[in-house]
Write an enzyme that holds these catalytic residues in place. Structure first.
Site, PDB file in Angstrom:
ATOM      1  N   GLU A 183      47.764 -12.477   1.751  1.00 32.14           N
ATOM      2  CA  GLU A 183      46.831 -13.433   2.473  1.00 32.14           C
ATOM      3  C   GLU A 183      45.877 -13.873   1.377  1.00 32.14           C
ATOM      4  O   GLU A 183      45.730 -13.431   0.266  1.00 32.14           O
ATOM      5  CB  GLU A 183      45.953 -12.340   3.192  1.00 32.14           C
ATOM      6  CG  GLU A 183      44.646 -13.110   3.930  1.00 32.14           C
ATOM      7  CD  GLU A 183      45.052 -14.328   4.708  1.00 32.14           C
ATOM      8  OE1 GLU A 183      45.671 -15.052   4.621  1.00 32.14           O
ATOM      9  OE2 GLU A 183      44.603 -14.240   6.079  1.00 32.14           O
ATOM     10  N   ASP A 184      45.185 -15.047   1.649  1.00 32.27           N
ATOM     11  CA  ASP A 184      44.366 -15.532   0.552  1.00 32.27           C
ATOM     12  C   ASP A 184      43.158 -14.841   0.565  1.00 32.27           C
ATOM     13  O   ASP A 184      42.378 -14.818  -0.761  1.00 32.27           O
ATOM     14  CB  ASP A 184      44.040 -17.170   1.027  1.00 32.27           C
ATOM     15  CG  ASP A 184      43.617 -17.537   2.461  1.00 32.27           C
ATOM     16  OD1 ASP A 184      43.582 -16.428   3.066  1.00 32.27           O
ATOM     17  OD2 ASP A 184      43.375 -18.493   2.635  1.00 32.27           O
TER      18      ASP A 184
ATOM     19  N   ASP B 272      37.606 -11.739   5.028  1.00 30.42           N
ATOM     20  CA  ASP B 272      36.386 -12.155   5.143  1.00 30.42           C
ATOM     21  C   ASP B 272      35.733 -10.940   6.076  1.00 30.42           C
ATOM     22  O   ASP B 272      35.360  -9.869   5.665  1.00 30.42           O
ATOM     23  CB  ASP B 272      36.250 -13.550   5.679  1.00 30.42           C
ATOM     24  CG  ASP B 272      34.832 -14.004   5.687  1.00 30.42           C
ATOM     25  OD1 ASP B 272      33.913 -13.716   4.828  1.00 30.42           O
ATOM     26  OD2 ASP B 272      34.867 -14.681   6.435  1.00 30.42           O
TER      27      ASP B 272
ATOM     28  N   PHE C  37      31.258 -19.403   0.364  1.00 33.02           N
ATOM     29  CA  PHE C  37      32.562 -19.874   0.667  1.00 33.02           C
ATOM     30  C   PHE C  37      33.003 -20.811  -0.558  1.00 33.02           C
ATOM     31  O   PHE C  37      32.527 -21.326  -1.190  1.00 33.02           O
ATOM     32  CB  PHE C  37      32.012 -20.902   1.901  1.00 33.02           C
ATOM     33  CG  PHE C  37      33.162 -21.334   2.605  1.00 33.02           C
ATOM     34  CD1 PHE C  37      33.709 -20.935   3.631  1.00 33.02           C
ATOM     35  CD2 PHE C  37      34.053 -22.501   2.084  1.00 33.02           C
ATOM     36  CE1 PHE C  37      34.637 -21.015   4.588  1.00 33.02           C
ATOM     37  CE2 PHE C  37      35.024 -22.959   2.875  1.00 33.02           C
ATOM     38  CZ  PHE C  37      35.375 -22.179   4.212  1.00 33.02           C
TER      39      PHE C  37
ATOM     40  N   ARG D 133      42.570 -27.659  -1.133  1.00 35.51           N
ATOM     41  CA  ARG D 133      43.777 -26.518  -1.310  1.00 35.51           C
ATOM     42  C   ARG D 133      44.514 -26.656  -2.727  1.00 35.51           C
ATOM     43  O   ARG D 133      44.957 -25.808  -3.299  1.00 35.51           O
ATOM     44  CB  ARG D 133      44.852 -26.523  -0.184  1.00 35.51           C
ATOM     45  CG  ARG D 133      44.212 -26.147   1.120  1.00 35.51           C
ATOM     46  CD  ARG D 133      45.616 -25.868   2.083  1.00 35.51           C
ATOM     47  NE  ARG D 133      45.311 -26.062   3.544  1.00 35.51           N
ATOM     48  CZ  ARG D 133      44.590 -24.966   4.014  1.00 35.51           C
ATOM     49  NH1 ARG D 133      44.483 -23.678   3.598  1.00 35.51           N
ATOM     50  NH2 ARG D 133      44.370 -25.237   5.405  1.00 35.51           N
TER      51      ARG D 133
HETATM   52  P1  IMP Z   1      38.696 -13.163   8.659  1.00 35.98           P
HETATM   53  O1  IMP Z   1      39.284 -12.928   9.719  1.00 35.98           O
HETATM   54  O2  IMP Z   1      36.850 -13.239   8.770  1.00 35.98           O
HETATM   55  O3  IMP Z   1      38.820 -11.950   7.638  1.00 35.98           O
HETATM   56  O4  IMP Z   1      39.035 -14.577   7.914  1.00 35.98           O
HETATM   57  C1  IMP Z   1      39.944 -14.707   7.444  1.00 35.98           C
HETATM   58  C2  IMP Z   1      40.085 -16.208   7.317  1.00 35.98           C
HETATM   59  O5  IMP Z   1      38.975 -17.005   7.126  1.00 35.98           O
HETATM   60  C3  IMP Z   1      40.940 -16.610   5.808  1.00 35.98           C
HETATM   61  O6  IMP Z   1      42.425 -16.368   6.156  1.00 35.98           O
HETATM   62  C4  IMP Z   1      40.575 -17.993   5.755  1.00 35.98           C
HETATM   63  O7  IMP Z   1      41.316 -19.036   6.253  1.00 35.98           O
HETATM   64  C5  IMP Z   1      39.139 -18.047   6.373  1.00 35.98           C
HETATM   65  N1  IMP Z   1      37.997 -18.040   5.206  1.00 35.98           N
HETATM   66  C6  IMP Z   1      37.254 -17.026   5.371  1.00 35.98           C
HETATM   67  N2  IMP Z   1      36.387 -17.056   4.116  1.00 35.98           N
HETATM   68  C7  IMP Z   1      36.770 -18.248   3.456  1.00 35.98           C
HETATM   69  C8  IMP Z   1      36.396 -18.716   2.386  1.00 35.98           C
HETATM   70  O8  IMP Z   1      35.224 -18.553   1.572  1.00 35.98           O
HETATM   71  N3  IMP Z   1      36.964 -19.967   2.101  1.00 35.98           N
HETATM   72  C9  IMP Z   1      37.920 -20.454   2.746  1.00 35.98           C
HETATM   73  N4  IMP Z   1      38.529 -19.863   4.009  1.00 35.98           N
HETATM   74  C10 IMP Z   1      37.649 -18.671   4.087  1.00 35.98           C
HETATM   75 MG    MG Z   2      43.916 -17.883   5.786  1.00 37.95          MG
END
Ligand code: IMP
Ligand code: MG
Length: 176
Positions: free
Chosen positions: A98-99, A102, A151, A164
């Site tokens: 995963e990237d 959050d 962010f 990206r």
């Molecule tokens: P989560 O479900 O809140 O953990 O969100 C994960 C997804 O939110 C990631 O796979 C990203 O696509 C997006 N995301 C969360 N924080 C960032 C950020 O700082 N930059 C870009 N995308 C983010």
């Molecule tokens: Mg993502």
């Protein structure tokens, strides 16, 4: 760098060095295992492409695309699979790539979904971890970098589908 981007948080060379370390670690941890990497589209593809070439072990690849309702910068809590994996992961050692983690909503939901397919093991490798934002507690076995609550874009990560392609991770203005 343009008006949108604030500053570089993680440089190209820092990323390269860390990805190399992770690749070596994974190659050792998954030696003699039946590894299937599941890449979470789209954000993780750049990380995946570099990480793959640091692996010295055989690996199968698959992809999953998830969406959470809501706007682009915020996860809504409702996670939908919009593109499923095509491989059979039963009795396989699965690693989610995963990237960024959050709130943890996306990955805890994906983890639950994949566990129902009875893999031998299921672990997570994320390039970035934003622990300050966590809502769902989730174990992450491999983390590239822990980052503060801001962010970020670049190296696969987007804001409204842009940025990206940046070779580094930058903090974006949407944060301020
Ligand atoms: P989560 O479900 O809140 O953990 O969100 C994960 C997804 O939110 C990631 O796979 C990203 O696509 C997006 N995301 C969360 N924080 C960032 C950020 O700082 N930059 C870009 N995308 C983010
Ligand atoms: Mg993502």
């Amino acid at each position: 760098m343009g008006k949108f981007l604030k500053h570089i948080l993680i440089s190209e060379s820092q990323i390269k060095q860390r990805v190399k370390q992770l690749g070596a670690q994974l190659s050792s941890d998954y030696k003699d295992k039946d590894l299937v990497i599941i890449c979470v589209l789209k954000g993780a593809i750049v990380f995946l492409a570099d990480l793959l070439r640091e692996l010295s072990i055989p690996v199968e690849l698959d992809f999953v695309k998830l969406s959470s309702y809501g706007n682009n910068a915020e996860s809504s809590g409702v996670v939908q699979i919009i593109q499923n994996i095509t491989s059979d992961i039963q009795h396989k050692d699965v690693l989610i790539v995963e990237d960024i983690v959050d709130t943890g909503t996306t990955l805890s939901s994906l983890k639950e979904f994949l566990l129902s397919q009875k893999p031998s093991s299921l672990k997570i490798c994320t390039l970035l971890d934003k622990p300050a934002r966590r809502v769902k507690s989730i174990t992450i076995e491999y983390v590239g970098f822990e980052i503060p609550n801001c962010f970020v874009v670049g190296y696969g990560l987007d804001y409204n589908e842009k940025h990206r392609n940046l070779p580094y991770i930058a903090v974006s203005d949407t944060d301020s």
